[in-house]
Design a protein around this motif. Structure first.
Motif, short mmCIF file in Angstrom:
data_model
loop_
_atom_site.label_atom_id
_atom_site.label_comp_id
_atom_site.label_asym_id
_atom_site.label_seq_id
_atom_site.Cartn_x
_atom_site.Cartn_y
_atom_site.Cartn_z
N GLY A 135 -4.67 -3.05 8.48
CA GLY A 135 -5.55 -3.01 9.70
C GLY A 135 -4.75 -3.05 10.91
O GLY A 135 -3.50 -2.32 11.01
N ASN A 136 -5.10 -3.78 11.98
CA ASN A 136 -4.29 -3.79 13.07
C ASN A 136 -3.25 -5.03 13.30
O ASN A 136 -2.50 -5.00 13.99
CB ASN A 136 -5.29 -4.04 14.56
CG ASN A 136 -6.18 -2.84 14.55
OD1 ASN A 136 -5.63 -1.74 14.58
ND2 ASN A 136 -7.43 -3.06 14.89
N GLY A 190 -6.08 -0.62 4.83
CA GLY A 190 -6.30 -1.57 3.70
C GLY A 190 -7.48 -2.65 4.57
O GLY A 190 -7.85 -3.39 3.73
N GLU A 191 -7.57 -2.59 5.74
CA GLU A 191 -8.43 -3.44 6.41
C GLU A 191 -9.81 -3.36 5.73
O GLU A 191 -10.70 -4.35 5.51
CB GLU A 191 -8.64 -3.19 7.96
CG GLU A 191 -9.58 -4.12 8.47
CD GLU A 191 -9.40 -3.88 10.25
OE1 GLU A 191 -10.05 -4.78 10.92
OE2 GLU A 191 -9.12 -2.77 10.44
N LEU A 192 -10.50 -2.18 5.34
CA LEU A 192 -11.69 -1.99 4.63
C LEU A 192 -11.98 -3.14 3.53
O LEU A 192 -12.90 -3.71 3.10
CB LEU A 192 -11.84 -0.49 4.15
CG LEU A 192 -12.85 -0.35 3.37
CD1 LEU A 192 -14.19 -0.44 4.17
CD2 LEU A 192 -12.99 1.16 3.02
N PHE A 193 -10.73 -3.09 2.58
CA PHE A 193 -10.89 -3.79 1.48
C PHE A 193 -10.94 -5.39 1.57
O PHE A 193 -11.33 -6.25 1.05
CB PHE A 193 -9.69 -3.42 0.37
CG PHE A 193 -9.71 -2.16 0.33
CD1 PHE A 193 -10.67 -1.22 -0.36
CD2 PHE A 193 -8.60 -1.35 0.69
CE1 PHE A 193 -10.40 0.00 -0.32
CE2 PHE A 193 -8.57 0.20 0.42
CZ PHE A 193 -9.38 0.66 -0.07
N ILE A 234 -0.37 -5.76 2.02
CA ILE A 234 0.95 -5.55 2.81
C ILE A 234 1.00 -3.92 3.19
O ILE A 234 1.27 -3.08 2.26
CB ILE A 234 2.13 -5.96 2.31
CG1 ILE A 234 1.97 -7.24 1.82
CG2 ILE A 234 3.23 -5.77 3.18
CD1 ILE A 234 1.58 -8.47 2.75
N SER A 235 0.91 -3.47 4.17
CA SER A 235 1.07 -2.16 4.61
C SER A 235 2.55 -1.80 4.78
O SER A 235 3.06 -0.71 4.53
CB SER A 235 0.43 -1.74 6.17
OG SER A 235 0.97 -2.62 6.93
N LEU A 250 0.88 -1.08 -0.02
CA LEU A 250 0.12 0.08 -0.07
C LEU A 250 0.71 1.33 -0.23
O LEU A 250 0.22 2.33 -0.33
CB LEU A 250 -0.86 -0.02 1.06
CG LEU A 250 -2.04 -1.29 1.25
CD1 LEU A 250 -2.88 -1.11 2.49
CD2 LEU A 250 -2.98 -0.99 -0.02
N GLY A 251 2.08 1.10 0.09
CA GLY A 251 3.20 2.33 0.36
C GLY A 251 2.68 3.73 1.03
O GLY A 251 1.94 3.75 2.09
N LEU A 252 2.68 4.70 0.46
CA LEU A 252 2.11 5.97 0.72
C LEU A 252 0.55 6.00 1.05
O LEU A 252 0.25 6.77 1.87
CB LEU A 252 2.25 7.12 -0.33
CG LEU A 252 3.88 7.40 -0.51
CD1 LEU A 252 3.95 8.54 -1.53
CD2 LEU A 252 4.37 8.00 0.74
N LEU A 253 -0.11 5.10 0.62
CA LEU A 253 -1.61 5.18 0.97
C LEU A 253 -1.89 4.71 2.21
O LEU A 253 -3.21 4.77 2.65
CB LEU A 253 -2.11 4.08 -0.42
CG LEU A 253 -1.89 4.23 -1.63
CD1 LEU A 253 -2.56 3.60 -2.53
CD2 LEU A 253 -2.25 5.61 -2.14
N ASN A 254 -1.09 4.22 3.04
CA ASN A 254 -1.51 3.97 4.35
C ASN A 254 -1.20 5.07 5.53
O ASN A 254 -0.99 5.02 6.56
CB ASN A 254 -0.92 2.74 4.94
CG ASN A 254 0.73 2.63 5.02
OD1 ASN A 254 1.26 3.41 5.55
ND2 ASN A 254 1.25 1.73 4.14
#
Length: 624
Positions: free
Chosen positions: A594-595, A415-418, A430-431, A402-406
């Motif tokens: 996510g967590n 990314g947990e939403l998806f 992967i965060s 996810l790179g900068l997107l997290n």
């Protein structure tokens, strides 16, 4: 540089560096002034248009650069798979020298060549004459000049510089020593001078001929096939009158075939056509897009960051992102690019890499950093990310980092939403936060007993604080709200190492977004600022050290690295990007979003085993 550089290798204005454009200034200013103040009957439009024409040529070349890099990154119709590295980018940085050179000669020709001024806008006979002279004398003489340049004496002194690039880019076409460009200009001047001497020259005949040369040069070196099969089928003689990118690519891989300029018929006549020309054309024309194993998802940071992307200016992309004043002069282009990214509305491929057995790609979401903080943009951003995830799933991608997107955890829970929306996803999200934590922890100087933690709290910050407190290192916070949030996340035992204090003694600061300038000024002299976020703090202290954001140096066998990742030095990659690669290499078939925080020690050891090297200090940090 050629293996044995000959005379007139360097351009006369090489010593001027980026100020080389000043050599055109007197001519451009004089012709513009003359055009403005002269009577309409005395104005010379042909001289006035020289400078705008030079700018048009630069724009034309830049469009080819962006188009070529986009196509070769995706893999569709790519001809040569050999990678491009920083060495080639540096060697080809002076591609615009030939435009400056041509501009000077056009100004001089207009002044001193009889009939070279006050040209009409159009003359049909001049166009016909130019075309005939190019197909005849120019193509013939170039063919034999080119063969002579491949003689070992001239090749080692001049032409080997051009052939240093096996995987070519459009601008490779004009990367020659100064002496070669003199010879080429003499050849290309044959139609131009003849049309002037016969009184058939016109503004458009000259402009069209020069643009034709630029177009064919750029196309021949773009490294992807774009001439459609139906065109050659509909007009078979065209294969003798126009080369294809795959035809010329064989000259760069085989060296002793396909010498022609733009018209291959002389190779057919003299028996130097490569026998695989037709088969290679068929193969690359049918080549599909690459299927990557790992995709790194990123986004634009600022409006001018488009120029620092690999699809932007190659010279800027090969350097860490830094604010450059002259980019403000391009504000109309910047505004246009913002409109295009808004209209385009989907991710696009900007880079490909190869590491061991993995094919890697970087995809960019057409959104800027500031938009991630806008509540009304979150739905649109999440839709773009979700579309990218589903596209990766359809392609069979193993891992998507996810790179900068997290950076904004409230956006989609990193990314947990998806994962909740698509519980059967095969592609793993992967965060990369675990490796970011590992890099920061291993950046803390040995023997440190106390650190200051300051910045917007994130999952990375909480994990760092927990690991340090459990390791017996005191964590000092400067703000009560941050202290309370951290205290609530820590165990009773670990919480004993968390301190709220206004007195700062520690010279090790772990910082994230939100660190103010006033807080930096409160740090003791010699303080080490270690970022834990993806955006580095503004460097205002010359008596302190600033580390890079969590990142590592890529191993030498990490291929096709010819651009910098945002503000990081060459061949240095962010921990968030590396984490996705490691998950694919180790075949860890789990999500890290996510967590969920992956095993910090395990991913750190894996990074070292695969050749990634810790890099701490920012390259431009100095202690005064």
């Amino acid at each position: 540089m050629a293996s044995k550089p000959g005379i007139l290798t360097d351009w006369p204005w090489t010593c001027l560096g980026n100020f080389k454009y000043l050599v055109l200034a007197p001519w451009a200013i004089q012709e513009t002034y003359s055009f403005v103040v002269s009577d309409e009957s005395e104005r010379d439009l042909s001289h006035f248009l020289i400078f705008p024409f030079l700018l048009l040529r630069m724009l034309h070349s830049q469009i080819w650069i962006s188009l070529s890099r986009y196509h070769t990154a995706k893999g569709s119709n790519r001809i040569v798979d050999k990678t491009i590295e920083f060495e080639q980018v540096d060697r080809e940085r002076n591609w615009d020298d030939q435009i400056i050179f041509n501009g000077l000669l056009l100004y001089l020709g207009g002044m001193y060549v009889k009939g070279g001024d006050h040209l009409p806008l159009w003359r049909t006979d001049g166009i016909v004459l130019t075309a005939l002279l190019h197909a005849g004398p120019v193509e013939f003489l170039y063919y034999w000049l080119h063969r002579a340049l491949h003689h070992h004496f001239l090749y080692s002194r001049y032409h080997s510089h051009h052939h240093s690039s096996i995987a070519t880019e459009p601008i490779t076409s004009v990367i020659h020593p100064f002496a070669e460009h003199i010879a080429y200009f003499v050849l290309f001047a044959i139609p131009l001078y003849t049309s002037v001497a016969t009184g058939t020259a016109s503004i458009l005949s000259m402009a069209i001929y020069v643009i034709y040369i630029d177009f064919m040069n750029n196309m021949g070196h773009c490294n992807f096939e774009l001439i459609p099969k139906w065109l050659l089928s509909a007009f078979p003689p065209l294969k003798y009158l126009m080369y294809t990118p795959s035809f010329h690519s064989l000259h760069h891989t085989q060296f002793r075939t396909n010498y022609s300029l733009f018209m291959p018929f002389y190779d057919y006549i003299y028996g130097t056509m490569d026998e695989s020309s037709d088969s290679l054309y068929e193969i690359v024309l049918d080549r599909k897009e690459d299927t990557p194993d790992v995709v790194h998802l990123t986004h634009l940071t600022t409006p001018e960051s488009i120029y620092y992307m690999r699809l932007g200016f190659a010279s800027l992309a090969s350097k860490p992102h830094n604010s450059t004043w002259y980019l403000w002069l391009l504000w109309p282009v910047t505004l246009w690019s913002m409109m295009v990214t808004r209209i385009y509305g989907r991710t696009f491929t900007i880079e490909r890499n190869v590491f061991k057995h993995l094919k890697l790609q970087t995809w960019a979401v057409p959104k800027y950093k500031i938009q991630y903080y806008m509540q009304w943009q979150r739905g649109s951003i999440n839709n773009l990310i979700e579309d990218a995830i589903l596209a990766a799933e359809e392609k069979g991608v193993k891992v998507l980092s996810l790179g900068l997107l997290n950076q904004q955890e409230e956006l989609n829970g990193v990314g947990e939403l998806f994962v909740r929306r698509h519980p059967k996803l095969k592609v793993k999200l992967i965060s990369g936060n675990s490796l970011a934590v590992a890099v920061v922890l291993n950046s803390v100087p040995k023997g440190t007993s106390q650190v200051v933690l300051r910045g917007n709290l994130s999952k990375v910050a909480y994990s760092i604080a927990l690991a340090l407190c459990q390791g017996g290192i005191q964590v000092t916070t400067l703000r009560e709200d941050e202290y309370n949030k951290l205290k609530a996340r820590l165990s009773i035992e670990a919480g004993k190492k968390l301190v709220l204090s206004k007195i700062i003694a520690s010279k090790t600061w772990l910082v994230g977004d939100g660190l103010s300038e006033d807080e930096q000024l409160r740090a003791p002299k010699g303080t080490v600022f270690i970022p834990y976020s993806q955006f580095p703090p503004k460097k205002i202290r010359k008596d302190c050290f600033y580390y890079n954001i969590p990142a590592m140096l890529a191993p030498k066998h990490f291929q096709n690295v010819d651009s910098c990742e945002n503000w990081l030095p060459r061949r240095v990659m962010s921990a968030w990007r590396i984490a996705g690669i490691l998950h694919a290499l180790e075949d860890w078939n789990v999500h890290e979003c996510g967590n969920v925080m992956f095993d910090i020690d395990k991913i750190w050891q894996a990074s070292l085993e695969h050749g990634f090297t810790p890099i701490m200090m920012s390259t431009d940090s100095k202690l005064h």
